[in-house]
Scaffold this motif. Structure first.
Motif, PDB file in Angstrom:
ATOM      1  N   THR A 146      -6.071  -1.850   1.167  1.00  0.00           N
ATOM      2  CA  THR A 146      -5.391  -2.802   2.038  1.00  0.00           C
ATOM      3  C   THR A 146      -5.638  -4.226   1.538  1.00  0.00           C
ATOM      4  O   THR A 146      -6.781  -4.660   1.414  1.00  0.00           O
ATOM      5  CB  THR A 146      -5.895  -2.658   3.483  1.00  0.00           C
ATOM      6  N   GLU A 201       0.839  -1.206   0.000  1.00  0.00           N
ATOM      7  CA  GLU A 201       0.000   0.000   0.000  1.00  0.00           C
ATOM      8  C   GLU A 201       0.875   1.259   0.000  1.00  0.00           C
ATOM      9  O   GLU A 201       0.613   2.212  -0.742  1.00  0.00           O
ATOM     10  CB  GLU A 201      -0.922   0.016   1.222  1.00  0.00           C
ATOM     11  N   ASP A 226      -1.273  -2.639   6.265  1.00  0.00           N
ATOM     12  CA  ASP A 226      -1.634  -3.699   7.202  1.00  0.00           C
ATOM     13  C   ASP A 226      -0.433  -4.066   8.075  1.00  0.00           C
ATOM     14  O   ASP A 226       0.712  -3.774   7.739  1.00  0.00           O
ATOM     15  CB  ASP A 226      -2.173  -4.926   6.485  1.00  0.00           C
ATOM     16  N   ASN A 262      -4.687  -3.175  11.407  1.00  0.00           N
ATOM     17  CA  ASN A 262      -4.293  -2.528  10.160  1.00  0.00           C
ATOM     18  C   ASN A 262      -3.900  -1.073  10.378  1.00  0.00           C
ATOM     19  O   ASN A 262      -4.455  -0.142   9.779  1.00  0.00           O
ATOM     20  CB  ASN A 262      -5.415  -2.620   9.122  1.00  0.00           C
TER      21      ASN A 262
END
Length: 789
Positions: free
Chosen positions: A678, A670, A705, A719
């Protein structure tokens, strides 16, 4: 503000009448410590008259602030904030001051384009008079300089071209914008600025040939003229010449922190605008061994100069005084500021009128600090340590807070109720110390439940048997002689906690008898019961409670590192651990040495008949999923490795209870823009020799995450900036989110390393533990929501 231990240097003549302030330039960005992302008190400093100003730009919950200190005891006079203050406005990220004028950058204002605020001194403080927010420019105020007649502000066009915005003071004392100077075609231009009289210096440390400095003169017609371009001399060795600039007693001084393999140097030039400037000499720290970055910052006050060497002493940093010696300059003394970790003293400096200040934005784990220094005759001494108060969130206890209409006591949620919350400040954390991992222990005699909470500076123990009234029991400090660090990890076996830390020096594996928690009254400091010193630092620890083996991964700094793979330890006698062997999966890990970030090790009872009853480790090896048979510790066997699309950093994972599926995550995909939401990877591992990626599950958030665990038919994911996500995995290849609890609802839904570190979902009571870095320990309980088949 607290008083500090005094230190001195001698030989400095004090005759300052103006001020220059600087922060570390582009040449030394890599010096920033891993935790320098807190409130960053001391990120910018200035001195005006007998007043010290300290910026604190980085709070996630409050607008940026500039603190004012004065008096013999350096008491707080007050605070400045932007007229239209907003959370994450970055107010105080850069400062520059003279006797009666102050510039403050708010780097996060205007959606990150930046704003500079101009203040003028009044009898009772500072009056805001102007806001510099030019349309079409970004990065406004990344560098500043103040002189008696001129103000300089660095900015960039939206196309990325650097520019210098200039103001001059007219005869009636009013400031007027004079012109905008374009960046001379250099990519990095204006990151270092200085002005004195009608002379200005502009650093370009990335210019071809090792860097350059541009010299400008303000003419009588009210226009800046380029007078000279000082190119990096051959001895600069193409190393960031111009990363810092200053003007002192008519001389031009240029920092080049990357010369001589990072030792650094300061070059000085004599002359004037009519005759030009000629090289006068070069100064280097004589005692440096290894990188020092001497010259990363150069600040001047009158005819005296400070030079920062933030990399000196493996990141402790030094501040040096320069003094005129006839027509030349010489080193006149040094100031050593000590602090835990790597404070990088010399990274942020300011001085004027016999007062100096050393900013330490990375001190106290990124909370930041600053040291006031004062001159006495020909001696300098550190006079006081300045630090802001850390104000945490209030504790929550006494009863369940239901998640209603999307919130529980201000925390965003869905179908997850809040049981209690303990702020990190009430978990034994030192100033700025953040939490990291969390695990749990259930006392087999009493059934009481305990949280084991990692911090940068130790481990906290909490009785959570009454989840509405958790009770802090005490602290296990980090191993004596080790360093505070970002990473601490723990697991439990046979009523003992086993604790490791990464980047901590000689920490080893602490062993703590958890039965000591049974009869604790008032909170207290504990001592480790035993310690395993076959490793120094270790990133993570995995324990197979069924076999009594611990697996230390990411080992470094000493002992048997096993290539960063599995360092296997027999802990069946918890107080007498014995090294059992190494496993490193060939051709995996970022260095190709089999480096493992995290793992799960089990006695295999899954569907693959070839490995029934064998001890199997599922390893997240940075670049790939690794599967190994570690039954024979002397001869572990690699079974398979598997890559996946858009791999950035294979981080961690967990098997389903039937051991047919493995859920894993990638910590950096990400952040690197490889995926837009995610992502969780779903592997079919029914054939261990041939793991198959069957699904890429995307959460509704865009955050990075971190850790995930499986219990029953639910997946519990921590997360980072979106907190706990609860996922129904009754259909393993088609996960569905059924609840969440966000521990940092004020943070942006974006990739970044903050918020929830980990989750522990294994208490029989159903209490779920969440460790949130800057916040504290949350106790929550998901509702028994079920999807309709």
């Amino acid at each position: 503000m607290t008083r500090g231990v005094k230190s001195t240097w001698t030989g400095a003549k004090i005759s300052w009448s103006s001020l220059a302030a600087a922060a570390l330039g582009p040449a030394a960005v890599a010096l920033a410590p891993a935790w320098a992302v807190g409130q960053e008190f001391g990120a910018a400093v200035a001195v005006s008259g007998a007043e010290i100003l300290v910026g604190e730009p980085a709070s996630e919950r409050e607008p940026g602030v500039v603190y004012r200190y004065a008096g013999e005891d350096w008491h707080e006079l007050g605070r400045l904030s932007a007229p239209s203050a907003a959370v994450r406005d970055g107010f105080g990220s850069a400062l520059a001051s003279g006797e009666d004028v102050l510039l403050v950058t708010a780097s996060g204002a205007r959606e990150g384009a930046g704003v500079v605020h101009l203040y003028e001194r009044e009898a009772d403080g500072w009056r805001h008079v102007h806001e510099v927010a030019p349309e079409g420019y970004v990065g406004v105020g990344a560098a500043l300089a103040v002189g008696h007649r001129h103000l300089l502000v660095r900015a960039e066009t939206r196309e990325g071209a650097p520019a210098l915005l200039t103001w001059s003071r007219s005869a009636d004392g009013a400031w007027r914008e004079t012109e905008r100077i374009e960046g001379e075609g250099e990519q990095v231009w204006g990151e270092a600025l200085a002005v004195a009289g009608d002379i200005a210096l502009v650093g370009a440390p990335a210019a071809p040939g090792g860097g350059a400095v541009y010299v400008y003169h303000y003419g009588s017609e009210g226009v800046w003229h380029r007078m000279a371009r000082l190119a990096a001399p051959p001895e600069a060795e193409a190393a960031d010449y111009g990363a810092a600039v200053a003007i002192a007693d008519g001389a031009l001084l240029v920092g080049a922190p990357g010369t001589a393999e990072g030792t650094g140097a300061v070059f000085w030039y004599a002359g004037d605008k009519d005759a030009g400037w000629e090289p006068g000499g070069v100064l280097r720290p004589e005692e440096s061994a290894g990188p020092a970055a001497f010259g990363a910052v150069v600040v001047a006050g009158g005819d005296d100069v400070w030079v920062g060497a933030p990399a000196m002493g493996r990141g402790q940093g030094r501040v040096y005084a320069l003094q005129r010696d006839g027509a030349a300059w010489r080193l006149a003394g040094r100031l050593a500021v000590t602090a835990d970790g790597r404070p990088q003293a010399g990274r942020v400096l300011a001085l004027a009128g016999g007062v100096g200040v050393v900013g330490l934005p990375g001190d106290d784990f990124g909370a930041g600090a600053a040291w006031a220094a004062v001159a006495e005759d020909e001696t300098w001494r550190l006079d006081a340590r300045l630090a802001s108060e850390q104000v945490g969130l209030p504790a929550i206890a006494g009863g369940q807070v239901d998640c209603a209409e999307g919130a529980a006591d201000g925390f965003d949620c869905a179908d997850v109720d809040l049981l209690a919350f303990i702020p990190r400040e009430q978990l034994g954390a030192g100033r700025g110390a953040r939490l990291n991992d969390v695990w749990g222990w259930t006392d087999p005699e009493s059934g009481r439940e305990y949280a084991i909470v990692g911090r940068m500076d130790g481990t906290a123990f909490v009785d959570v048997s009454d989840p509405h009234n958790p009770r802090y029991l005490g602290n296990l400090p980090k191993t004596e002689g080790s360093q505070s660090n970002t990473w601490r990890d723990m697991k439990v076996f046979a009523d003992h906690a086993f604790i490791v830390a990464d980047g901590a020096g000689r920490h080893g594996m602490q062993i703590f008898d958890l039965r000591q928690l049974r009869d604790v009254g008032d909170p207290r400091d504990f001592e480790e019961t035993a310690r395993y010193d076959g490793v120094a630092s270790s990133h993570n620890i995995i324990i197979n409670e069924e076999t009594g083996f611990a697996y230390l991964v990411g080992v470094s700094g000493g002992g048997e590192t096993c290539g960063g793979g599995l360092h296997m330890v027999d802990i069946n006698e918890p107080l007498h651990p014995v090294f059992a062997g190494c496993f490193a999966h060939p051709n995996t890990g970022r260095r190709g040495t089999g480096g493992t970030h995290d793992a799960q090790c089990v006695v295999y009872r899954g569907p693959d008949p070839d490995y029934q009853g064998r001890e199997i480790c599922m390893n997240a090896n940075e670049t790939a999923l690794s599967i190994a048979d570690v039954t024979d510790k002397a001869n572990p066997i690699p079974i398979a490795q598997a890559a996946y699309p858009n791999v950035a950093y294979a981080h961690q994972g967990w098997l389903t209870e039937d051991q047919r599926y493995f859920y894993s995550n990638d910590e950096l995909d990400e952040l690197g823009g490889l995926v837009d939401r995610t992502r969780t990877l779903v592997w079919d591992v029914s054939d261990l020799d041939d793991p198959t990626l069957v699904r890429e599950y995307y959460s509704p958030t865009r955050v990075t995450d971190h850790n995930l665990y499986v219990r029953g038919d639910r997946l519990y994911m921590s997360n980072n900036r979106s907190g706990l996500r609860v996922v129904d995995i009754r259909d393993p290849e088609n996960p569905v989110e059924i609840g969440f609890f966000d521990t940092t609802p004020w943070s942006e839904d974006s990739a970044g390393f903050d918020g929830t570190w980990s989750v522990y979902p294994y208490f029989e009571s159903g209490t779920i533990l969440l460790s949130s870095r800057r916040e504290g320990l949350f106790l929550v309980r998901p509702r028994d929501r079920r999807l309709v088949p």
